[in-house]
Write an enzyme that holds these catalytic residues in place. Structure first.
Site, short mmCIF file in Angstrom:
data_model
loop_
_atom_site.label_atom_id
_atom_site.label_comp_id
_atom_site.label_asym_id
_atom_site.label_seq_id
_atom_site.Cartn_x
_atom_site.Cartn_y
_atom_site.Cartn_z
N THR A 54 -17.03 44.55 -7.30
CA THR A 54 -17.67 43.36 -7.83
C THR A 54 -16.79 42.14 -7.56
OG1 THR A 54 -18.80 42.44 -9.77
CG2 THR A 54 -16.74 43.59 -10.19
N ASN A 55 -17.03 41.02 -8.24
CA ASN A 55 -16.23 39.81 -8.04
C ASN A 55 -16.02 39.10 -9.38
OD1 ASN A 55 -18.45 37.81 -8.44
ND2 ASN A 55 -19.29 38.93 -6.70
N ARG A 56 -15.36 37.95 -9.35
CA ARG A 56 -14.91 37.29 -10.58
C ARG A 56 -15.94 36.35 -11.20
NH1 ARG A 56 -9.50 37.98 -11.33
NH2 ARG A 56 -8.26 38.58 -9.50
N ALA B 47 -23.05 35.11 -7.57
CA ALA B 47 -22.07 35.47 -6.54
C ALA B 47 -22.44 36.86 -6.04
CB ALA B 47 -20.67 35.45 -7.11
#
Ligand code: C5P
Length: 221
Positions: free
Chosen positions: A29-31, A96
């Site tokens: 995943t991402n932030r 995102a």
């Protein structure tokens, strides 16, 4: 913005990260915190719009009154967004989306019996690019988080994805990082028009983005 100036309009917002499974207990995943998208959804709702919020997992509560569609993967987000696209007026794509996903998600938990391991990735569909291709009357707003060559990348994305507005932020600047309550962005329009906005609260920026979308819609009709 005047009260209820979005009444009669449908706004589709995407928010948060996507999560891409590696095995039943792990993912990539991402932030992304989802704060920007949730702020846009809340602002659109207050201004009288019908709001569909398609979101990856976040710690936030969906604003009361939105039609909420929770998703995990980019492909799930793709399906949810495309299903609603034909009947909305404005799309704000602040999610995102993971660019890549593990090629195969293992059926069972991967065991640690190798010293090194490799996860093969394959490209996810670009949801926004697909919306750009299928655009009829919708106003399409994209986001771009960059760590270098902000303007050059933003102009390229605006054109490649057939957007009406791109909100570009340099996530290395203090006050524009992932998870912050503020953002520092440039608004990028077709014709290489770039407007630098001062640092502002994500809620204030949400209203500003909706103001811009309304103006773009008025001038395209
Ligand atoms: O190319 P990049 O991922 O930086 O573009 C950012 C914009 O494109 C965002 O608005 C994001 O939500 C959207 N996007 C998308 N599908 C992807 C990748 C990005 O809709 N697979």
């Amino acid at each position: 913005a005047s009260d209820q100036d979005l009444s009669g309009m449908s706004v589709l917002v995407t928010a948060g990260p996507t999560v891409e499974p590696i095995d039943p207990v792990r993912y990539l995943t991402n932030r992304s915190s989802g704060k920007m998208g949730y702020a846009v959804a809340g602002a659109a709702l207050r201004r009288g719009a019908r709001v569909i919020l398609v979101s990856g997992p976040t710690a936030l509560k969906p604003p009361h009154g939105v039609e909420f569609i929770g998703v995990e993967t980019a492909r799930e987000m793709f399906d949810a967004v495309l299903a609603h696209y034909p009947h909305v007026d404005v799309v704000v794509k602040s999610a995102a989306v993971a660019d890549y996903r593990p090629k195969e998600a293992a059926q069972h938990k991967i065991k640690k019996n190798q010293d090194q391991m490799t996860i093969e990735l394959e490209k996810n569909p670009d949801i926004l690019a697909e919306l750009g291709r299928r655009k009829t009357r919708q106003i399409l707003v994209g986001f771009a988080a960059e760590t270098k060559e902000l303007e050059k990348n933003a102009l390229r994305k605006l054109e490649m994805k057939n957007l009406d507005l791109l909100v570009a932020n340099d996530v290395t600047r203090p006050g524009a990082e992932f998870g912050a309550d503020t953002n520092i962005v440039k608004l990028v329009y077709p014709g290489q028009i770039i407007v630098q906005l001062p640092k502002m609260d994500k809620k204030t920026l949400a209203d500003r983005i909706l103001d811009e979308a309304l103006n773009l819609r008025a001038s395209s009709q």
